[in-house]
Design a protein around this motif. Sequence first.
Motif, PDB file in Angstrom:
ATOM      1  N   ASN A   1      47.549  40.442  42.934  1.00 31.84           N
ATOM      2  CA  ASN A   1      47.293  41.658  42.270  1.00 31.84           C
ATOM      3  C   ASN A   1      46.052  42.532  42.693  1.00 31.84           C
ATOM      4  O   ASN A   1      45.228  41.788  43.027  1.00 31.84           O
TER       5      ASN A   1
ATOM      6  N   ASN B   1      43.712  45.051  41.469  1.00 25.91           N
ATOM      7  CA  ASN B   1      43.274  45.539  40.399  1.00 25.91           C
ATOM      8  C   ASN B   1      42.057  46.699  40.741  1.00 25.91           C
ATOM      9  O   ASN B   1      41.066  46.343  41.382  1.00 25.91           O
TER      10      ASN B   1
ATOM     11  N   TYR C   1      39.448  48.981  38.776  1.00 21.27           N
ATOM     12  CA  TYR C   1      38.826  49.570  37.464  1.00 21.27           C
ATOM     13  C   TYR C   1      37.803  50.624  37.936  1.00 21.27           C
ATOM     14  O   TYR C   1      36.716  50.604  38.644  1.00 21.27           O
TER      15      TYR C   1
ATOM     16  N   LEU D   1      39.823  43.426  32.153  1.00 24.94           N
ATOM     17  CA  LEU D   1      40.965  42.405  31.740  1.00 24.94           C
ATOM     18  C   LEU D   1      40.387  41.471  30.829  1.00 24.94           C
ATOM     19  O   LEU D   1      39.407  41.003  30.985  1.00 24.94           O
TER      20      LEU D   1
ATOM     21  N   HIS E   1      41.652  35.396  30.095  1.00 21.40           N
ATOM     22  CA  HIS E   1      42.820  34.712  30.439  1.00 21.40           C
ATOM     23  C   HIS E   1      42.844  33.568  31.479  1.00 21.40           C
ATOM     24  O   HIS E   1      41.632  33.449  32.013  1.00 21.40           O
TER      25      HIS E   1
ATOM     26  N   ASP F   1      44.682  31.826  34.816  1.00 16.62           N
ATOM     27  CA  ASP F   1      45.865  32.020  35.562  1.00 16.62           C
ATOM     28  C   ASP F   1      46.905  30.939  35.593  1.00 16.62           C
ATOM     29  O   ASP F   1      46.700  29.942  35.496  1.00 16.62           O
TER      30      ASP F   1
ATOM     31  N   LEU G   1      40.282  35.135  45.411  1.00 16.48           N
ATOM     32  CA  LEU G   1      39.974  36.566  45.048  1.00 16.48           C
ATOM     33  C   LEU G   1      38.773  37.143  45.948  1.00 16.48           C
ATOM     34  O   LEU G   1      37.766  36.735  45.965  1.00 16.48           O
TER      35      LEU G   1
ATOM     36  N   LEU H   1      33.658  40.230  37.120  1.00 14.00           N
ATOM     37  CA  LEU H   1      34.317  39.176  36.822  1.00 14.00           C
ATOM     38  C   LEU H   1      33.251  38.065  36.304  1.00 14.00           C
ATOM     39  O   LEU H   1      32.421  37.964  36.425  1.00 14.00           O
TER      40      LEU H   1
ATOM     41  N   HIS I   1      38.749  33.511  32.362  1.00 11.72           N
ATOM     42  CA  HIS I   1      37.957  34.427  32.652  1.00 11.72           C
ATOM     43  C   HIS I   1      38.253  35.930  32.203  1.00 11.72           C
ATOM     44  O   HIS I   1      39.366  36.098  31.848  1.00 11.72           O
TER      45      HIS I   1
ATOM     46  N   ARG J   1      35.602  49.521  40.737  1.00 14.26           N
ATOM     47  CA  ARG J   1      35.524  47.956  41.337  1.00 14.26           C
ATOM     48  C   ARG J   1      36.982  47.731  41.542  1.00 14.26           C
ATOM     49  O   ARG J   1      38.070  47.950  40.948  1.00 14.26           O
TER      50      ARG J   1
ATOM     51  N   SER K   1      39.449  44.504  42.844  1.00 16.93           N
ATOM     52  CA  SER K   1      39.549  43.204  43.166  1.00 16.93           C
ATOM     53  C   SER K   1      41.017  42.830  43.697  1.00 16.93           C
ATOM     54  O   SER K   1      42.025  43.386  43.303  1.00 16.93           O
TER      55      SER K   1
ATOM     56  N   VAL L   1      43.484  39.996  44.393  1.00 18.12           N
ATOM     57  CA  VAL L   1      43.686  38.674  43.785  1.00 18.12           C
ATOM     58  C   VAL L   1      44.857  37.923  44.259  1.00 18.12           C
ATOM     59  O   VAL L   1      45.955  38.381  44.174  1.00 18.12           O
TER      60      VAL L   1
HETATM   61  O1  LIG Z   1      39.162  41.493  38.682  1.00 23.50           O
HETATM   62  C1  LIG Z   1      38.989  40.304  38.666  1.00 23.50           C
HETATM   63  O2  LIG Z   1      37.637  40.150  39.280  1.00 23.50           O
HETATM   64  C2  LIG Z   1      39.665  39.414  37.597  1.00 23.50           C
HETATM   65  C3  LIG Z   1      41.052  39.436  38.215  1.00 23.50           C
HETATM   66  C4  LIG Z   1      41.888  38.539  37.323  1.00 23.50           C
HETATM   67  O3  LIG Z   1      41.534  37.821  36.806  1.00 23.50           O
HETATM   68  C5  LIG Z   1      43.512  38.406  37.822  1.00 23.50           C
HETATM   69  O4  LIG Z   1      43.804  39.626  38.440  1.00 23.50           O
HETATM   70  O5  LIG Z   1      44.048  37.741  37.184  1.00 23.50           O
END
Ligand SMILES: O=C(O)CCC(=O)C(=O)O
Length: 343
Positions: free
Chosen positions: A197, A199, A201, A213, A216, A218, A225, A233, A272, A282, A284, A286
């Motif tokens: 993923n 991500n 933001y 997010l 949840h 994983d 990550l 996070l 998380h 931001r 991420s 992942v």
């Molecule tokens: O953006 C983040 O730090 C968390 C991303 C995350 O938890 C995910 O993609 O499952």
Amino acid sequence: MELLSDCPVHASVPDKYVLPPEKRPSLLNDEPSSDVAIPVIDLHSADDCRRQLVAAEIIKASKGFGIFQVVNHGVAEDVVQGFREAAAGFFAMPAEDKLPYRSDDLSKHFRVSSSTPYDRNGDRYWLDYLKINCHPVTDEHVREWPDKPGSFRSSLAEYSTAVHELAQTLLRLIAEGLSLDGGFFAGDLSGGSTQMNVNYYPPCPDPSLTLGLLPHCDRHLLTVLSQGDVAGLQARHGGRWLLVRPVPGAFVVNLGHQMEIITNGLLASVEHRAVTNTDAVRLSVVTLIMPKMECRIGPAPEMVNEATGPAKFKEFEFSEFIKAYSAAAASREDVLHYFRIHR
Ligand SMILES: O=C(O)CCC(=O)C(=O)O
Ligand SMILES: [Fe+2]
């Protein structure tokens, strides 16, 4: 739906992104207490005679937090930066360049989308994301990857290969720390097609109203990550949300549901979430290491012992778990409930 990244500046949070009050992040309460911090583990010494100590540190962090950071992990900085820049470049492209990759079909392995209503009640989250099958780096997978910006495919191939190696190192250390065979997690348990993923933001005019997010866990085995240097996070620990503080060059590692099940609950998956901020984009990246779909999962016989007690979970095929996860709200108990042995 329009991507958030199609419109670089947002003057206010549009109504559809405003979460009901009970789901908002209550930012004022989120400052971590100074005495509890998510561990940062130096992997450098895992190469030599301190290996056992590093493995023990990883197990301690995994039991206590379900999440930790690693430094001196062996993934070259330019490999990480190279892909982070390509990924940022992807989201910065004009809307028409992203359009060919767009899809809101959740069953597609490759898609670019925005703000999935994860809990299916229509709430929107403040993110765009790119989902990719990133490993193994086969022609079939690479053909699915965006060919813009120009460096995207080559930098992803390098990043994905290096992070995959790191994940295997971590799994070996976890196995050794649990007194299992070093290769315990290699093979089918971690050999599924690896998903990534990315991500994105964007800055949010009012982070108290929405989330990047939702909380949840994983669903896979292990998550590796890269969050760069912008915080966001948070991990749940002892009934509160702890910030995973950005550490230059570090990877965040968190345990997924399958690790909890295989270790009969000794190592727990961690809940998380991502909060937004007003100032900076931001990003991420992942990487989700998962079993093969047909792999049978259950508590490892070696892990059903005095410390963990009788088997806490039934055996199942990984594909069944994924089906249940997609059907349930992604909350921890909803999903694990199906597979728990109720005594
Ligand atoms: O953006 C983040 O730090 C968390 C991303 C995350 O938890 C995910 O993609 O499952
Ligand atoms: Fe996650």
